[in-house]
Design a protein around this motif. Structure first.
Motif, PDB file in Angstrom:
ATOM      1  N   GLY A  61       0.794  -1.211   0.000  1.00  0.00           N
ATOM      2  CA  GLY A  61       0.000   0.000   0.000  1.00  0.00           C
ATOM      3  C   GLY A  61       0.833   1.269   0.000  1.00  0.00           C
ATOM      4  N   PRO A  62       0.132   2.383   0.147  1.00  0.00           N
ATOM      5  CA  PRO A  62      -1.297   2.519   0.435  1.00  0.00           C
ATOM      6  C   PRO A  62      -2.159   2.218  -0.790  1.00  0.00           C
ATOM      7  N   GLY A  63      -3.445   2.019  -0.518  1.00  0.00           N
ATOM      8  CA  GLY A  63      -4.355   1.686  -1.602  1.00  0.00           C
ATOM      9  C   GLY A  63      -5.665   1.165  -1.069  1.00  0.00           C
ATOM     10  N   SER A  64      -6.303   0.308  -1.869  1.00  0.00           N
ATOM     11  CA  SER A  64      -7.606  -0.248  -1.519  1.00  0.00           C
ATOM     12  C   SER A  64      -7.549  -1.072  -0.240  1.00  0.00           C
ATOM     13  N   PHE A  65      -8.409  -0.740   0.712  1.00  0.00           N
ATOM     14  CA  PHE A  65      -8.428  -1.478   1.984  1.00  0.00           C
ATOM     15  C   PHE A  65      -8.712  -2.956   1.737  1.00  0.00           C
ATOM     16  N   THR A  66      -9.781  -3.240   0.975  1.00  0.00           N
ATOM     17  CA  THR A  66     -10.152  -4.632   0.721  1.00  0.00           C
ATOM     18  C   THR A  66      -9.083  -5.345  -0.085  1.00  0.00           C
ATOM     19  N   LEU A  68      -5.835  -4.721  -0.358  1.00  0.00           N
ATOM     20  CA  LEU A  68      -4.612  -4.954   0.404  1.00  0.00           C
ATOM     21  C   LEU A  68      -4.798  -6.088   1.409  1.00  0.00           C
ATOM     22  N   ARG A  69      -5.897  -6.064   2.144  1.00  0.00           N
ATOM     23  CA  ARG A  69      -6.125  -7.103   3.146  1.00  0.00           C
ATOM     24  C   ARG A  69      -6.210  -8.479   2.499  1.00  0.00           C
ATOM     25  N   THR A  70      -6.892  -8.560   1.362  1.00  0.00           N
ATOM     26  CA  THR A  70      -7.058  -9.845   0.689  1.00  0.00           C
ATOM     27  C   THR A  70      -5.744 -10.356   0.124  1.00  0.00           C
ATOM     28  N   SER A  71      -5.032  -9.517  -0.599  1.00  0.00           N
ATOM     29  CA  SER A  71      -3.802  -9.959  -1.255  1.00  0.00           C
ATOM     30  C   SER A  71      -2.691 -10.253  -0.253  1.00  0.00           C
ATOM     31  N   ILE A  72      -2.587  -9.446   0.789  1.00  0.00           N
ATOM     32  CA  ILE A  72      -1.542  -9.683   1.792  1.00  0.00           C
ATOM     33  C   ILE A  72      -1.818 -10.973   2.561  1.00  0.00           C
ATOM     34  N   ALA A  73      -3.081 -11.198   2.940  1.00  0.00           N
ATOM     35  CA  ALA A  73      -3.427 -12.435   3.648  1.00  0.00           C
ATOM     36  C   ALA A  73      -3.128 -13.652   2.789  1.00  0.00           C
ATOM     37  N   LEU A  74      -3.445 -13.565   1.498  1.00  0.00           N
ATOM     38  CA  LEU A  74      -3.186 -14.689   0.600  1.00  0.00           C
ATOM     39  C   LEU A  74      -1.686 -14.925   0.445  1.00  0.00           C
ATOM     40  N   ALA A  75      -0.917 -13.856   0.283  1.00  0.00           N
ATOM     41  CA  ALA A  75       0.530 -13.990   0.149  1.00  0.00           C
ATOM     42  C   ALA A  75       1.143 -14.564   1.420  1.00  0.00           C
ATOM     43  N   GLN A  76       0.675 -14.098   2.565  1.00  0.00           N
ATOM     44  CA  GLN A  76       1.186 -14.615   3.839  1.00  0.00           C
ATOM     45  C   GLN A  76       0.887 -16.102   3.981  1.00  0.00           C
ATOM     46  N   GLY A  77      -0.338 -16.489   3.633  1.00  0.00           N
ATOM     47  CA  GLY A  77      -0.715 -17.891   3.764  1.00  0.00           C
ATOM     48  C   GLY A  77       0.085 -18.783   2.836  1.00  0.00           C
ATOM     49  N   TYR A  78       0.239 -18.366   1.586  1.00  0.00           N
ATOM     50  CA  TYR A  78       0.983 -19.194   0.632  1.00  0.00           C
ATOM     51  C   TYR A  78       2.454 -19.288   1.029  1.00  0.00           C
ATOM     52  N   ALA A  79       3.058 -18.161   1.395  1.00  0.00           N
ATOM     53  CA  ALA A  79       4.478 -18.167   1.769  1.00  0.00           C
ATOM     54  C   ALA A  79       4.710 -19.041   3.005  1.00  0.00           C
ATOM     55  N   LEU A  86       8.796 -13.911   2.327  1.00  0.00           N
ATOM     56  CA  LEU A  86       7.751 -13.013   1.847  1.00  0.00           C
ATOM     57  C   LEU A  86       8.249 -11.574   1.944  1.00  0.00           C
ATOM     58  N   TRP A  87       8.169 -10.868   0.822  1.00  0.00           N
ATOM     59  CA  TRP A  87       8.641  -9.494   0.737  1.00  0.00           C
ATOM     60  C   TRP A  87       7.448  -8.552   0.617  1.00  0.00           C
ATOM     61  N   GLY A  88       7.328  -7.620   1.555  1.00  0.00           N
ATOM     62  CA  GLY A  88       6.317  -6.579   1.459  1.00  0.00           C
ATOM     63  C   GLY A  88       6.892  -5.387   0.705  1.00  0.00           C
ATOM     64  N   ILE A  89       6.214  -4.982  -0.350  1.00  0.00           N
ATOM     65  CA  ILE A  89       6.710  -3.912  -1.216  1.00  0.00           C
ATOM     66  C   ILE A  89       5.709  -2.765  -1.241  1.00  0.00           C
ATOM     67  N   GLY A  90       6.152  -1.582  -0.886  1.00  0.00           N
ATOM     68  CA  GLY A  90       5.286  -0.419  -0.921  1.00  0.00           C
ATOM     69  C   GLY A  90       4.966   0.002  -2.346  1.00  0.00           C
ATOM     70  N   VAL A  91       3.917   0.800  -2.490  1.00  0.00           N
ATOM     71  CA  VAL A  91       3.511   1.278  -3.802  1.00  0.00           C
ATOM     72  C   VAL A  91       4.616   2.105  -4.460  1.00  0.00           C
ATOM     73  N   PRO A 190       8.526  -6.616   6.273  1.00  0.00           N
ATOM     74  CA  PRO A 190       7.275  -7.250   6.700  1.00  0.00           C
ATOM     75  C   PRO A 190       6.132  -6.920   5.745  1.00  0.00           C
ATOM     76  N   ALA A 191       5.303  -7.888   5.486  1.00  0.00           N
ATOM     77  CA  ALA A 191       4.137  -7.688   4.613  1.00  0.00           C
ATOM     78  C   ALA A 191       2.954  -7.261   5.475  1.00  0.00           C
ATOM     79  N   GLN A 192       2.964  -6.005   5.879  1.00  0.00           N
ATOM     80  CA  GLN A 192       1.878  -5.434   6.665  1.00  0.00           C
ATOM     81  C   GLN A 192       1.278  -4.275   5.887  1.00  0.00           C
ATOM     82  N   PRO A 193      -0.057  -4.157   5.868  1.00  0.00           N
ATOM     83  CA  PRO A 193      -0.674  -3.088   5.082  1.00  0.00           C
ATOM     84  C   PRO A 193      -0.287  -1.706   5.584  1.00  0.00           C
ATOM     85  N   LEU A 194      -0.020  -0.801   4.634  1.00  0.00           N
ATOM     86  CA  LEU A 194       0.305   0.584   4.956  1.00  0.00           C
ATOM     87  C   LEU A 194      -0.963   1.418   4.812  1.00  0.00           C
TER      88      LEU A 194
END
Length: 213
Positions: A61-66, A68-79, A86-91, A190-194
């Protein structure tokens, strides 16, 4: 060895598999709404079917709340399930990827709610009303889904602005931004939403329900 990259920070979701040589091996986009929660896992399963995934990257992020939450959760689960970093990358780092030779500061303007813009500059994300965008002191480049409007407003006030053609994030950029960080010897961020704004969710007037027994 390949990177799985996911982005759902903007108006649509994108998923890509990128080889260590930078070649795109798989890329697909999907609407952010409706049904992203159901659609994105299906697209991920299709993308990783060939195996060889060694790293996962996701836009934070920053960006869409829904999104970001969906894509980050999926990436965390798969990784986590695959035992992969898992690499968290800002916009902002993602938008820098297509402009490796850019000799001017890059500002990223992302459309927010209520007639505002999230402006990313110099590593800082801030929210501004459209009419209150700060004037740059020098020539800047603009990217992001609100770049056209921001460029028009700034130019009308005398700013020197270079408008780029990067209006939305390509998931390949997310993978390549993570590759740059790894090549620089950095550990996965960390892959945490911004979030620029505080959450608007409020506790129920009666309080939370008691925990199940």
């Amino acid at each position: 060895m390949s990177w799985l990259a996911i982005d759902a920070s903007g108006g649509h979701a994108g998923l890509a598999v990128v080889g260590e040589d930078g070649a795109t091996r798989h890329k697909i986009f999907a609407p952010l709404r409706p049904g992203l929660i159901e659609t994105l896992p299906v697209l991920l399963a299709e993308a990783v079917r060939g195996g060889g995934i060694t790293h996962v990257a996701v836009t934070t992020g920053p960006g869409s709340f829904t999104g970001l939450r969906t894509s980050i959760a999926l990436a965390q689960g798969y990784a986590a399930a695959a035992g992969l970093p898992l690499w968290g990358i800002g916009v902002a780092p993602a938008y820098h990827v297509p402009f490796p030779q850019l000799h001017h500061p890059l500002w990223v303007a992302v459309r927010a709610r209520r007639g505002r813009v999230f402006l990313l500059r110099d590593g800082v994300a801030e929210a501004f009303a459209d009419e209150d965008l700060p004037l740059p002191r020098t020539l800047i480049a603009l990217a992001g889904d609100a770049a056209n409007d921001a460029a028009s407003r700034l130019a009308a006030r005398g700013a020197d602005v270079l408008l780029t053609n990067a209006k939305s994030i390509d998931p390949v950029w997310v993978a390549k931004a993570a590759m740059v960080q790894r090549a620089a010897g950095l550990a996965p961020a960390p892959a945490q939403p911004l979030y620029v704004d505080p959450p608007e969710a409020k506790l129920p007037a009666a309080g939370l329900r008691p925990a199940p027994v």
